[in-house]
Enzyme design. Sequence first.
Site, short mmCIF file in Angstrom:
data_model
loop_
_atom_site.label_atom_id
_atom_site.label_comp_id
_atom_site.label_asym_id
_atom_site.label_seq_id
_atom_site.Cartn_x
_atom_site.Cartn_y
_atom_site.Cartn_z
N ASP A 197 -38.70 41.55 -20.91
CA ASP A 197 -39.05 41.19 -19.27
C ASP A 197 -40.59 40.28 -19.33
O ASP A 197 -40.35 39.20 -19.78
CB ASP A 197 -39.50 42.71 -18.87
N GLU B 92 -29.02 40.71 -8.32
CA GLU B 92 -29.19 40.05 -9.54
C GLU B 92 -27.99 39.31 -9.95
O GLU B 92 -27.37 39.21 -11.05
CB GLU B 92 -29.36 41.06 -10.77
N ASN C 13 -38.15 35.86 -15.47
CA ASN C 13 -38.95 36.84 -15.94
C ASN C 13 -40.37 36.09 -16.70
O ASN C 13 -40.71 35.20 -16.06
CB ASN C 13 -38.62 38.16 -16.59
N ARG D 106 -35.59 37.16 -3.83
CA ARG D 106 -37.21 37.72 -3.96
C ARG D 106 -37.87 36.95 -4.72
O ARG D 106 -37.09 36.16 -5.71
CB ARG D 106 -37.22 39.12 -3.86
N GLU E 184 -45.92 45.35 -12.10
CA GLU E 184 -45.51 44.15 -12.84
C GLU E 184 -46.88 43.19 -12.77
O GLU E 184 -47.85 43.63 -12.22
CB GLU E 184 -44.47 43.14 -12.13
N ASN F 154 -40.28 36.88 -8.17
CA ASN F 154 -40.37 37.50 -9.42
C ASN F 154 -41.63 37.38 -10.19
O ASN F 154 -42.51 36.80 -9.47
CB ASN F 154 -39.16 38.05 -10.45
#
Length: 281
Positions: free
Chosen positions: A192, A117, A144, A96, A16, A98
Amino acid sequence: MSGYEVAVAARAELGEGPTWDPATGRLLWVDVLASRVHTYDPATGRRTVRATGQHVGAAKPRARGGLVLNLRDGVGLLDPDGAFRWLHRDPVPDRRANDAAVAPDGSLWAGTMRYDEATGGGTLTRLTGDGTADPVLTDVTVSNGIGWSPDGTRMYYVDSPTRRVDVFDLDGGSVTDRRPLAVIEEGAGFPDGLTVDAAGCVWVALWDGGAVRRYTPSGTLDREIRLPVPRTTACAFGGPGLTDLYVTTARVGLTAPTPLAGSVLVVPGAGEGLPQPPFKG
């Protein structure tokens, strides 16, 4: 525009957050679930990897050197000598970090999500170098991609399950008038990570879509780059002229990963990126 190349052959679980660091001429990226920050120097091929000790959603350059890290338990600062300290510690069970991005004013906009999620379990927070943390959005599912228009008047944002790339009007640290820029159709994957180019167009990676798309500022789809990996996760321009589009990918959740799943791909000469500011902290 040429086709893709393999920049970094890897087996990242959840690659990522590609970010070009102009100060070092290197690409930064993370493997979220492996708790690793990677660098790649395209001029030499040299790669480095650093363990973070907990899941890391993003790593961005700092103005004074080192990195700012969006971590499971909050946002931390890594000094050039390797010393670490928390800038804003905010541990929440089962949640967490992102994606995150640095705004034109040097603030960090950091997203979170629940591991399961769960709807509305994530946030988007704006952090400044003195540790001030201001909530931007508090009802997010999978926070995101984040980006800003070249003139700094618009912010683009993805909450992946909505299938939308949204746009806000931006005034300092405040956002208003949320509205869809683009909707990803059923079967094309989920939006994303994203980046904004010098023309103000938004490039977004499609999770389970195996592609990166470019949308104009009016929301028109004008380009799609297909890639041989189903889980494309994020994209960023890099290289000396910011013309090469780097794309991170993931293997997590795939029963039969394709050979390049988890690698970093690059599309040379894909466009013209915007210089990304470092975090002022």
